[in-house]
Design a protein around this motif. Sequence first.
Motif, PDB file in Angstrom:
ATOM      1  N   ASP A   1       4.269  -9.367  -6.360  1.00  0.00           N
ATOM      2  CA  ASP A   1       4.960  -9.982  -5.231  1.00  0.00           C
ATOM      3  C   ASP A   1       6.064  -9.127  -4.639  1.00  0.00           C
ATOM      4  OD1 ASP A   1       3.373 -12.245  -5.616  1.00  0.00           O
ATOM      5  OD2 ASP A   1       4.786 -13.079  -7.065  1.00  0.00           O
ATOM      6  N   VAL A   2       6.424  -8.029  -5.309  1.00  0.00           N
ATOM      7  CA  VAL A   2       7.539  -7.202  -4.832  1.00  0.00           C
ATOM      8  C   VAL A   2       7.085  -5.788  -4.496  1.00  0.00           C
ATOM      9  CG1 VAL A   2       9.829  -6.279  -5.386  1.00  0.00           C
ATOM     10  CG2 VAL A   2       9.168  -8.555  -6.189  1.00  0.00           C
ATOM     11  N   TYR A   3       6.497  -5.104  -5.462  1.00  0.00           N
ATOM     12  CA  TYR A   3       6.147  -3.694  -5.265  1.00  0.00           C
ATOM     13  C   TYR A   3       4.882  -3.490  -4.441  1.00  0.00           C
ATOM     14  CZ  TYR A   3       9.438  -3.021  -9.152  1.00  0.00           C
ATOM     15  OH  TYR A   3      10.527  -3.031  -9.968  1.00  0.00           O
ATOM     16  N   SER A   4       3.970  -4.452  -4.450  1.00  0.00           N
ATOM     17  CA  SER A   4       2.696  -4.267  -3.762  1.00  0.00           C
ATOM     18  C   SER A   4       2.718  -4.871  -2.366  1.00  0.00           C
ATOM     19  CB  SER A   4       1.563  -4.892  -4.576  1.00  0.00           C
ATOM     20  OG  SER A   4       1.804  -6.271  -4.783  1.00  0.00           O
ATOM     21  N   ALA A   5       1.939  -4.256  -1.480  1.00  0.00           N
ATOM     22  CA  ALA A   5       1.770  -4.760  -0.119  1.00  0.00           C
ATOM     23  C   ALA A   5       0.631  -5.776  -0.107  1.00  0.00           C
ATOM     24  CB  ALA A   5       1.455  -3.595   0.826  1.00  0.00           C
ATOM     25  N   PRO A   6       0.507  -6.557   0.977  1.00  0.00           N
ATOM     26  CA  PRO A   6      -0.544  -7.587   1.028  1.00  0.00           C
ATOM     27  C   PRO A   6      -1.960  -7.055   0.859  1.00  0.00           C
ATOM     28  CG  PRO A   6       1.103  -7.987   2.713  1.00  0.00           C
ATOM     29  CD  PRO A   6       1.431  -6.642   2.122  1.00  0.00           C
ATOM     30  N   ASN A   7      -2.193  -5.786   1.224  1.00  0.00           N
ATOM     31  CA  ASN A   7      -3.544  -5.235   1.119  1.00  0.00           C
ATOM     32  C   ASN A   7      -3.764  -4.463  -0.174  1.00  0.00           C
ATOM     33  OD1 ASN A   7      -1.914  -3.029   1.713  1.00  0.00           O
ATOM     34  ND2 ASN A   7      -3.498  -2.001   2.926  1.00  0.00           N
ATOM     35  N   GLN A   8      -2.888  -4.623  -1.162  1.00  0.00           N
ATOM     36  CA  GLN A   8      -3.001  -3.870  -2.404  1.00  0.00           C
ATOM     37  C   GLN A   8      -3.302  -4.783  -3.591  1.00  0.00           C
ATOM     38  OE1 GLN A   8       0.777  -1.677  -2.462  1.00  0.00           O
ATOM     39  NE2 GLN A   8      -0.419   0.197  -2.235  1.00  0.00           N
ATOM     40  N   ILE A   9      -3.943  -4.196  -4.583  1.00  0.00           N
ATOM     41  CA  ILE A   9      -4.179  -4.842  -5.866  1.00  0.00           C
ATOM     42  C   ILE A   9      -3.293  -4.165  -6.900  1.00  0.00           C
ATOM     43  CG2 ILE A   9      -5.860  -5.301  -7.691  1.00  0.00           C
ATOM     44  CD1 ILE A   9      -6.297  -6.922  -5.172  1.00  0.00           C
TER      45      ILE A   9
END
Length: 240
Positions: free
Chosen positions: A158-166
Amino acid sequence: MAVSSLSLSFASKPFAHNSVERGWISPAECAAVSVTKCSKKIAQFDEETQCAVSGNCKRRALIFGMGAGALTMNSLRPSPLLAEEIPEKYNIFVDKVDGYSYYYPSDWRDFDFLGHDSAFKDKSLQLQNVRLSFLPTNKTDIRELGPMDEVIFHLTNDVYSAPNQIADILDMQEKTIDGRNYWTFEYVLTSPNFSRAAFATIAIGNGRYYTLIVGANQRRWRKYRNMLKVVADSFKVMDI
């Protein structure tokens, strides 16, 4: 110096991202959502490095190492850090004003990383870098944030990743140095066209929530992982 540690390794399954619209704040600030709900939203800064803007000011402190000069914003006085043995091919960055230190490869150079207090990067591989940020907190220890696995799950997804990342969590460790607890975890962020692997180390002290992240392009991770782990493990908070 008293040191104890606990390690847990696993490969996480892909996690679905929250579909609710959200803004971006600094990794350290968003990490504090476990303490207080984030209300400040800031535009995403850099998709490749997944960093975000915060209000911290860049500061130069004290750098030690072979061939390195020293620039300090406060008076130099005896410190155990000055006497410790620095690993070969590393320098040490010490900020006695903000209360932290860490090693970085001696051939890296410092740079201004927006929203972070200090940062160093490889001269030719700019995505290979380390950066540190912090924000105020009323907590006194990272264990007050919640269970380690839940907090790290939240940070990576929820913090380090962008919406299009796993996000995949590969390892998490807890260690205690001189009575202060540190969590270090290894993770990979995968998007359709880009993957980045990193270590993050978080700690609380001096009324501050510190976050250090050191990483590289995943294609180079196997070659440089051990070198970057030294950086992640070297992070220490000093009383100020």
